[in-house]
Design a protein around this motif. Structure first.
Motif, PDB file in Angstrom:
ATOM      1  N   LEU A   1      33.037  45.181  47.543  1.00  0.00           N
ATOM      2  CA  LEU A   1      34.179  44.108  48.023  1.00  0.00           C
ATOM      3  C   LEU A   1      33.594  42.511  48.660  1.00  0.00           C
ATOM      4  O   LEU A   1      34.000  41.622  48.997  1.00  0.00           O
ATOM      5  CB  LEU A   1      34.989  44.654  48.888  1.00  0.00           C
ATOM      6  CG  LEU A   1      36.018  46.009  48.802  1.00  0.00           C
ATOM      7  CD1 LEU A   1      36.075  47.032  50.055  1.00  0.00           C
ATOM      8  CD2 LEU A   1      36.836  45.289  47.755  1.00  0.00           C
ATOM      9  N   ALA A   2      32.035  42.309  49.045  1.00  0.00           N
ATOM     10  CA  ALA A   2      31.856  41.628  49.594  1.00  0.00           C
ATOM     11  C   ALA A   2      31.428  40.160  48.062  1.00  0.00           C
ATOM     12  O   ALA A   2      30.820  39.718  48.498  1.00  0.00           O
ATOM     13  CB  ALA A   2      30.348  41.284  50.425  1.00  0.00           C
ATOM     14  N   ASP A   3      31.102  41.072  46.779  1.00  0.00           N
ATOM     15  CA  ASP A   3      30.401  40.237  45.986  1.00  0.00           C
ATOM     16  C   ASP A   3      31.120  38.960  45.650  1.00  0.00           C
ATOM     17  O   ASP A   3      33.178  39.378  45.422  1.00  0.00           O
ATOM     18  CB  ASP A   3      30.532  41.212  44.714  1.00  0.00           C
ATOM     19  CG  ASP A   3      29.938  41.228  43.595  1.00  0.00           C
ATOM     20  OD1 ASP A   3      30.483  39.964  43.146  1.00  0.00           O
ATOM     21  OD2 ASP A   3      28.605  40.997  43.287  1.00  0.00           O
TER      22      ASP A   3
ATOM     23  N   THR B   1      39.003  36.345  33.796  1.00  0.00           N
ATOM     24  CA  THR B   1      37.848  37.620  33.773  1.00  0.00           C
ATOM     25  C   THR B   1      36.971  37.657  34.669  1.00  0.00           C
ATOM     26  O   THR B   1      35.572  37.076  33.795  1.00  0.00           O
ATOM     27  CB  THR B   1      38.908  38.767  32.692  1.00  0.00           C
ATOM     28  OG1 THR B   1      39.785  38.777  32.113  1.00  0.00           O
ATOM     29  CG2 THR B   1      37.638  39.910  32.238  1.00  0.00           C
ATOM     30  N   VAL B   2      36.194  38.820  34.657  1.00  0.00           N
ATOM     31  CA  VAL B   2      34.624  38.682  35.725  1.00  0.00           C
ATOM     32  C   VAL B   2      33.959  40.270  35.221  1.00  0.00           C
ATOM     33  O   VAL B   2      34.628  40.958  35.905  1.00  0.00           O
ATOM     34  CB  VAL B   2      34.478  38.189  36.721  1.00  0.00           C
ATOM     35  CG1 VAL B   2      35.117  36.756  36.673  1.00  0.00           C
ATOM     36  CG2 VAL B   2      35.079  39.054  37.636  1.00  0.00           C
ATOM     37  N   PHE B   3      32.702  40.379  35.424  1.00  0.00           N
ATOM     38  CA  PHE B   3      32.747  41.436  35.471  1.00  0.00           C
ATOM     39  C   PHE B   3      31.160  41.577  36.160  1.00  0.00           C
ATOM     40  O   PHE B   3      30.365  40.379  36.815  1.00  0.00           O
ATOM     41  CB  PHE B   3      31.713  42.274  34.134  1.00  0.00           C
ATOM     42  CG  PHE B   3      30.562  43.218  33.954  1.00  0.00           C
ATOM     43  CD1 PHE B   3      29.715  43.248  34.897  1.00  0.00           C
ATOM     44  CD2 PHE B   3      30.878  44.453  33.864  1.00  0.00           C
ATOM     45  CE1 PHE B   3      29.140  44.653  34.576  1.00  0.00           C
ATOM     46  CE2 PHE B   3      30.826  44.910  33.577  1.00  0.00           C
ATOM     47  CZ  PHE B   3      29.464  45.600  33.788  1.00  0.00           C
ATOM     48  N   VAL B   4      31.507  42.272  37.836  1.00  0.00           N
ATOM     49  CA  VAL B   4      30.689  42.647  38.932  1.00  0.00           C
ATOM     50  C   VAL B   4      29.466  43.874  38.641  1.00  0.00           C
ATOM     51  O   VAL B   4      29.855  44.693  38.585  1.00  0.00           O
ATOM     52  CB  VAL B   4      31.490  43.014  39.896  1.00  0.00           C
ATOM     53  CG1 VAL B   4      30.459  43.148  41.094  1.00  0.00           C
ATOM     54  CG2 VAL B   4      32.436  41.997  40.126  1.00  0.00           C
ATOM     55  N   HIS B   5      28.496  43.144  38.617  1.00  0.00           N
ATOM     56  CA  HIS B   5      27.359  44.637  38.354  1.00  0.00           C
ATOM     57  C   HIS B   5      26.865  45.200  39.568  1.00  0.00           C
ATOM     58  O   HIS B   5      26.965  44.723  40.525  1.00  0.00           O
ATOM     59  CB  HIS B   5      26.147  43.979  38.359  1.00  0.00           C
ATOM     60  CG  HIS B   5      24.553  45.041  37.762  1.00  0.00           C
ATOM     61  ND1 HIS B   5      23.662  44.634  37.332  1.00  0.00           N
ATOM     62  CD2 HIS B   5      25.306  46.077  37.338  1.00  0.00           C
ATOM     63  CE1 HIS B   5      23.716  45.723  37.144  1.00  0.00           C
ATOM     64  NE2 HIS B   5      24.159  46.937  37.194  1.00  0.00           N
ATOM     65  N   ALA B   6      27.891  46.066  40.151  1.00  0.00           N
ATOM     66  CA  ALA B   6      28.193  46.992  41.681  1.00  0.00           C
ATOM     67  C   ALA B   6      28.452  48.106  41.299  1.00  0.00           C
ATOM     68  O   ALA B   6      28.244  48.966  40.422  1.00  0.00           O
ATOM     69  CB  ALA B   6      28.634  45.985  42.509  1.00  0.00           C
ATOM     70  N   ASP B   7      28.219  49.239  42.838  1.00  0.00           N
ATOM     71  CA  ASP B   7      27.892  50.582  41.951  1.00  0.00           C
ATOM     72  C   ASP B   7      29.065  50.448  43.451  1.00  0.00           C
ATOM     73  O   ASP B   7      29.347  50.664  44.564  1.00  0.00           O
ATOM     74  CB  ASP B   7      26.550  50.756  43.461  1.00  0.00           C
ATOM     75  CG  ASP B   7      26.249  53.086  42.756  1.00  0.00           C
ATOM     76  OD1 ASP B   7      27.906  53.054  42.702  1.00  0.00           O
ATOM     77  OD2 ASP B   7      25.223  52.656  42.131  1.00  0.00           O
TER      78      ASP B   7
ATOM     79  N   MET C   1      30.984  36.894  42.797  1.00  0.00           N
ATOM     80  CA  MET C   1      31.806  37.205  42.035  1.00  0.00           C
ATOM     81  C   MET C   1      33.429  37.639  41.770  1.00  0.00           C
ATOM     82  O   MET C   1      34.254  37.063  41.325  1.00  0.00           O
ATOM     83  CB  MET C   1      30.759  37.952  40.794  1.00  0.00           C
ATOM     84  CG  MET C   1      30.388  36.477  40.059  1.00  0.00           C
ATOM     85  SD  MET C   1      29.485  37.729  38.570  1.00  0.00           S
ATOM     86  CE  MET C   1      30.685  37.827  37.773  1.00  0.00           C
ATOM     87  N   LEU C   2      33.884  38.634  42.616  1.00  0.00           N
ATOM     88  CA  LEU C   2      34.996  39.346  42.501  1.00  0.00           C
ATOM     89  C   LEU C   2      35.788  39.087  43.571  1.00  0.00           C
ATOM     90  O   LEU C   2      36.868  38.843  42.807  1.00  0.00           O
ATOM     91  CB  LEU C   2      34.505  40.812  43.425  1.00  0.00           C
ATOM     92  CG  LEU C   2      35.987  42.032  44.021  1.00  0.00           C
ATOM     93  CD1 LEU C   2      36.217  42.246  42.544  1.00  0.00           C
ATOM     94  CD2 LEU C   2      35.003  42.704  44.639  1.00  0.00           C
ATOM     95  N   ASN C   3      35.958  38.078  44.341  1.00  0.00           N
ATOM     96  CA  ASN C   3      35.801  37.664  45.912  1.00  0.00           C
ATOM     97  C   ASN C   3      36.164  36.033  45.448  1.00  0.00           C
ATOM     98  O   ASN C   3      37.021  34.978  45.576  1.00  0.00           O
ATOM     99  CB  ASN C   3      35.568  37.260  46.875  1.00  0.00           C
ATOM    100  CG  ASN C   3      35.248  38.465  48.005  1.00  0.00           C
ATOM    101  OD1 ASN C   3      35.901  38.857  48.859  1.00  0.00           O
ATOM    102  ND2 ASN C   3      34.485  38.973  47.735  1.00  0.00           N
ATOM    103  N   GLY C   4      35.444  35.223  44.370  1.00  0.00           N
ATOM    104  CA  GLY C   4      35.953  34.167  43.774  1.00  0.00           C
ATOM    105  C   GLY C   4      37.424  34.459  42.429  1.00  0.00           C
ATOM    106  O   GLY C   4      37.488  33.587  42.024  1.00  0.00           O
ATOM    107  N   VAL C   5      37.624  35.894  42.470  1.00  0.00           N
ATOM    108  CA  VAL C   5      38.506  36.108  41.191  1.00  0.00           C
ATOM    109  C   VAL C   5      39.928  36.794  41.880  1.00  0.00           C
ATOM    110  O   VAL C   5      40.957  36.033  41.326  1.00  0.00           O
ATOM    111  CB  VAL C   5      38.043  36.917  39.899  1.00  0.00           C
ATOM    112  CG1 VAL C   5      39.368  36.369  38.674  1.00  0.00           C
ATOM    113  CG2 VAL C   5      37.473  35.682  38.576  1.00  0.00           C
ATOM    114  N   ILE C   6      39.339  37.808  42.714  1.00  0.00           N
ATOM    115  CA  ILE C   6      40.567  38.330  43.096  1.00  0.00           C
ATOM    116  C   ILE C   6      41.012  37.775  44.441  1.00  0.00           C
ATOM    117  O   ILE C   6      40.187  37.787  45.521  1.00  0.00           O
ATOM    118  CB  ILE C   6      40.044  39.696  43.648  1.00  0.00           C
ATOM    119  CG1 ILE C   6      39.555  40.417  42.212  1.00  0.00           C
ATOM    120  CG2 ILE C   6      41.171  40.949  44.052  1.00  0.00           C
ATOM    121  CD1 ILE C   6      40.712  40.941  41.456  1.00  0.00           C
TER     122      ILE C   6
END
Length: 278
Positions: A151-153, A137-143, A155-160
């Motif tokens: 979608l390019a973050d 589970t991660v938290f992505v600080h994005a808008d 952290m997001l791509n490290g989990v999804i």
């Protein structure tokens, strides 16, 4: 430091944004929502905004609780349907039975990425992540208004894994995106990024059933510097292009796969729907 501002440091995970000043002199949607749910992470400006909203809709607390109940039911449905990845956008402040808790209770291997742009939510995410029993589970600080950047973050791509089905949750966020912020484009961009077999779950404020209440709530949010755009069933349906709705389709919150009988006195100002990308 002024009592109207707080500072939160990025100590959660490398790659997140650095220290951010939090303006507590202006109401914020996540903190107003926290107040309605009986939380303590809100400030005078948030409580003043909540008072305006409650004047327009005295049942707003029930609506917020009902939305959380819908989220839990939707996550249970999606996890049972085989989804093992969730992107929860506009997650707000942590409460009980968050997305990762509901999903991982059914399938511990489920991966969850929370996305929010509020630094106070970021601060609470530290506590959430500090708990060793939260799976991936991660938290992505994005808008959400910048979906391509989101979608390019890394952290997001490290989990999804975007080659596998994903459930995208937009619960209680789309009605805070006026037309010029292009909520339809947000959804199209997100759906384009996930494969067939993925799901989209939303809730959205409406004035279809109680025009005076719906309009009064929207005006109260706007008066507190929080844009709000309630939409009709047809307008919400336009946002759902690209998915095939699962039963029971686009319905009121309490009517989406309820756990029991639906009381007749429920507030009727919010739609809910879950759709599958085909």
């Amino acid at each position: 430091m002024s009592d109207k501002a707080l500072r939160t440091e990025n100590t959660l995970t490398p790659g997140l944004r650095p220290a951010t000043v939090i303006d507590t002199s202006t109401a914020h949607i996540a903190r107003v929502y926290d107040y309605f749910l009986g939380g303590k992470d809100n400030f005078p400006a948030d409580r003043q905004a909540a008072a305006r909203i409650l004047k327009g809709n005295p049942g707003m607390r029930d609506t917020c609780r009902e939305q959380r109940e819908y989220l839990r039911r939707a996550v249970r449905f999606l996890t049972t349907a085989g989804i093992r990845q969730f992107i929860d956008i506009g997650t707000g402040l942590p409460t009980q039975e968050n997305t990762h808790e509901v999903a991982q209770a059914i399938a511990p291997e489920t991966r969850v990425a929370y996305v929010d742009n509020d630094p106070i939510v970021l601060a609470h995410a530290r506590v959430l992540m500090a708990d060793g029993d939260h799976g991936r589970t991660v938290f992505v600080h994005a808008d959400a208004r910048e979906p391509k950047q989101l979608l390019a973050d890394p952290m997001l791509n490290g989990v999804i894994d975007f080659t596998q089905p994903v459930a995208v949750l937009l619960i209680g966020i789309l009605h805070f995106m006026p037309d010029h912020e292009q909520p339809a484009e947000l959804i199209r961009t997100l759906l384009d990024a996930v494969p067939a077999g993925s799901y989209l779950a939303i809730s959205h404020g409406t004035a279809d059933f109680a025009p005076e209440i719906g309009d009064a709530v929207a005006a109260a949010y706007q008066a507190s510097s929080m844009p709000c755009r309630v939409r009709s069933a047809a307008e919400v349906g336009e946002l759902l292009q690209g998915v095939e709705l699962v039963d029971p389709g686009l319905v009121l919150l309490a009517e989406w796969r309820p756990d029991g009988a639906v009381p007749g006195n429920r507030q009727q100002i919010t739609y809910a729907a879950v759709g599958r990308k085909i």
